[in-house]
Design a protein around this motif. Structure first.
Motif, PDB file in Angstrom:
ATOM      1  N   ALA A 196      -9.820 -53.865   3.901  1.00  0.00           N
ATOM      2  CA  ALA A 196      -9.537 -53.326   5.279  1.00  0.00           C
ATOM      3  C   ALA A 196      -8.310 -52.699   5.387  1.00  0.00           C
ATOM      4  O   ALA A 196      -8.382 -51.495   6.185  1.00  0.00           O
ATOM      5  N   TYR A 197      -7.252 -52.828   4.769  1.00  0.00           N
ATOM      6  CA  TYR A 197      -6.112 -51.971   4.613  1.00  0.00           C
ATOM      7  C   TYR A 197      -6.593 -50.529   4.025  1.00  0.00           C
ATOM      8  O   TYR A 197      -6.349 -49.370   4.773  1.00  0.00           O
ATOM      9  N   VAL A 198      -7.626 -50.444   3.307  1.00  0.00           N
ATOM     10  CA  VAL A 198      -7.853 -49.001   3.037  1.00  0.00           C
ATOM     11  C   VAL A 198      -8.621 -48.392   4.210  1.00  0.00           C
ATOM     12  O   VAL A 198      -8.462 -47.092   4.397  1.00  0.00           O
ATOM     13  N   PHE A 199      -9.606 -48.957   4.813  1.00  0.00           N
ATOM     14  CA  PHE A 199     -10.367 -48.531   6.044  1.00  0.00           C
ATOM     15  C   PHE A 199      -9.331 -48.222   6.900  1.00  0.00           C
ATOM     16  O   PHE A 199      -9.526 -47.239   7.667  1.00  0.00           O
ATOM     17  N   LEU A 200      -8.429 -49.039   7.381  1.00  0.00           N
ATOM     18  CA  LEU A 200      -7.519 -48.688   8.603  1.00  0.00           C
ATOM     19  C   LEU A 200      -6.660 -47.524   8.224  1.00  0.00           C
ATOM     20  O   LEU A 200      -6.402 -46.418   8.924  1.00  0.00           O
ATOM     21  N   PHE A 201      -6.245 -47.369   6.829  1.00  0.00           N
ATOM     22  CA  PHE A 201      -5.646 -46.110   6.370  1.00  0.00           C
ATOM     23  C   PHE A 201      -6.499 -44.833   6.498  1.00  0.00           C
ATOM     24  O   PHE A 201      -6.005 -43.704   7.267  1.00  0.00           O
ATOM     25  N   LEU A 202      -7.781 -44.885   6.276  1.00  0.00           N
ATOM     26  CA  LEU A 202      -8.469 -43.816   6.322  1.00  0.00           C
ATOM     27  C   LEU A 202      -8.896 -43.553   7.831  1.00  0.00           C
ATOM     28  O   LEU A 202      -8.726 -42.420   8.247  1.00  0.00           O
ATOM     29  N   ALA A 203      -9.012 -44.352   8.823  1.00  0.00           N
ATOM     30  CA  ALA A 203      -9.082 -44.430  10.043  1.00  0.00           C
ATOM     31  C   ALA A 203      -8.051 -43.392  10.807  1.00  0.00           C
ATOM     32  O   ALA A 203      -8.293 -42.667  11.439  1.00  0.00           O
ATOM     33  N   CYS A 204      -6.821 -44.161  10.710  1.00  0.00           N
ATOM     34  CA  CYS A 204      -5.615 -43.653  11.417  1.00  0.00           C
ATOM     35  C   CYS A 204      -4.903 -42.385  10.595  1.00  0.00           C
ATOM     36  O   CYS A 204      -4.433 -41.520  11.465  1.00  0.00           O
ATOM     37  N   THR A 205      -5.548 -41.808   9.495  1.00  0.00           N
ATOM     38  CA  THR A 205      -5.116 -40.576   8.990  1.00  0.00           C
ATOM     39  C   THR A 205      -6.060 -39.438   9.282  1.00  0.00           C
ATOM     40  O   THR A 205      -5.567 -38.305   9.399  1.00  0.00           O
ATOM     41  N   PHE A 206      -7.513 -39.638   8.725  1.00  0.00           N
ATOM     42  CA  PHE A 206      -8.376 -38.711   8.809  1.00  0.00           C
ATOM     43  C   PHE A 206      -9.205 -38.636  10.162  1.00  0.00           C
ATOM     44  O   PHE A 206      -9.989 -37.614  10.173  1.00  0.00           O
ATOM     45  N   LEU A 207      -9.422 -39.593  10.906  1.00  0.00           N
ATOM     46  CA  LEU A 207     -10.169 -39.539  12.103  1.00  0.00           C
ATOM     47  C   LEU A 207      -9.340 -38.866  13.495  1.00  0.00           C
ATOM     48  O   LEU A 207      -8.326 -39.038  13.403  1.00  0.00           O
ATOM     49  N   LYS A 208     -10.437 -38.321  14.136  1.00  0.00           N
ATOM     50  CA  LYS A 208      -9.331 -37.928  15.509  1.00  0.00           C
ATOM     51  C   LYS A 208     -10.331 -38.187  16.614  1.00  0.00           C
ATOM     52  O   LYS A 208     -11.542 -38.677  16.600  1.00  0.00           O
TER      53      LYS A 208
END
Length: 255
Positions: A243-255
């Motif tokens: 879940a930490y990996v998905f949260l990192f990807l979401a807040c870093t690369f999604l807009k």
């Protein structure tokens, strides 16, 4: 003879004792005169010294090709260019013209390498942009939700979520990672709100990333062989790491 007269005359020999003499003999009216001069040391001018003193001269100063001047291959890497430059500067240290010639060739190759990297980077961006333009509409719509932030931002957020993962592992024996997951979710929503300027959108994306990560972790973690898993690591802990990996990807690369 002058030699015999100088020996026989103690006053004359004492007068010129300890000096290097140059004697001129002049005869006038039957009388012999002697004149003496002390040899003087003439200081050597700095112009008479070789350029760079006794330092060796770089033999390829006038070689136009910078690769040949540094003695390296045209396909040499930047590390080889740096090594050749440092080696030659040590060999011909003290000779100004040699050092200037070596530095000039080095700077020329370094600038050419920089321009090549810049050109390659521009070409890569152009190719990626062209591929995106030629892709199907659904891929274009999907890429509209993705952005590439600066490298510093990526590493800062990666460090944050990696810290949360390490904290969860260290406290795995005491209890579950519920607190760390809550903090990670709050951080993800905060970063998303900074980008989107919409708290509702940030909540939706953050909760969606957490749910997706938890579901994927629950499905794929049991497939990992137990030999590779630490005995104290529970399913809940491993799922939270996903879940930490998905949260990192979401807040870093999604807009």
């Amino acid at each position: 003879m002058w030699s015999s007269s100088s020996i026989s005359n103690p006053n004359l020999s004492t007068l010129f004792l300890g000096h290097k003499l140059r004697q001129n003999q002049n005869t006038k009216n039957g009388i012999t005169y002697f004149s003496t001069f002390r040899r003087r040391k003439i200081p050597r001018c700095a112009v008479d010294m070789p350029y760079g003193g006794n330092a060796p001269t770089f033999p390829r100063i006038r070689v136009w090709d910078p690769y040949k001047r540094l003695g390296i291959s045209p396909y040499a890497s930047e590390e080889e260019i740096w090594s050749a430059r440092n080696f030659l500067l040590e060999q011909y240290a003290g000779h100004e013209r040699s050092e200037e010639s070596i530095e000039a060739a080095f700077e020329k190759l370094l600038m050419a390498s920089f321009q090549h990297r810049k050109k390659t980077k521009i070409n890569l961006k152009s190719r990626l942009k062209k591929k995106v333009e030629e892709s199907p509409p659904w891929i274009k719509n999907l890429l509209n939700f993705v952005e590439l932030p600066p490298v510093e931002v990526i590493f800062r957020r990666l460090f944050l979520f990696a810290f949360m993962g390490g904290w969860s592992i260290m406290n795995s024996a005491e209890g579950g990672p519920a607190f760390q997951v809550a903090v990670s979710l709050a951080a993800c929503i905060y970063f998303l709100n900074e980008k989107t300027k919409s708290l509702a959108r940030a909540f939706i994306i953050g909760l969606g990333a957490l749910a997706t990560g938890w579901i994927c972790g629950s499905i794929f973690v049991p497939m990992i062989p137990t030999v590779l898993i630490h005995p104290t690591w529970t399913l809940e802990l491993l799922t939270s790491l996903v879940a930490y990996v998905f949260l990192f990807l979401a807040c870093t690369f999604l807009k």
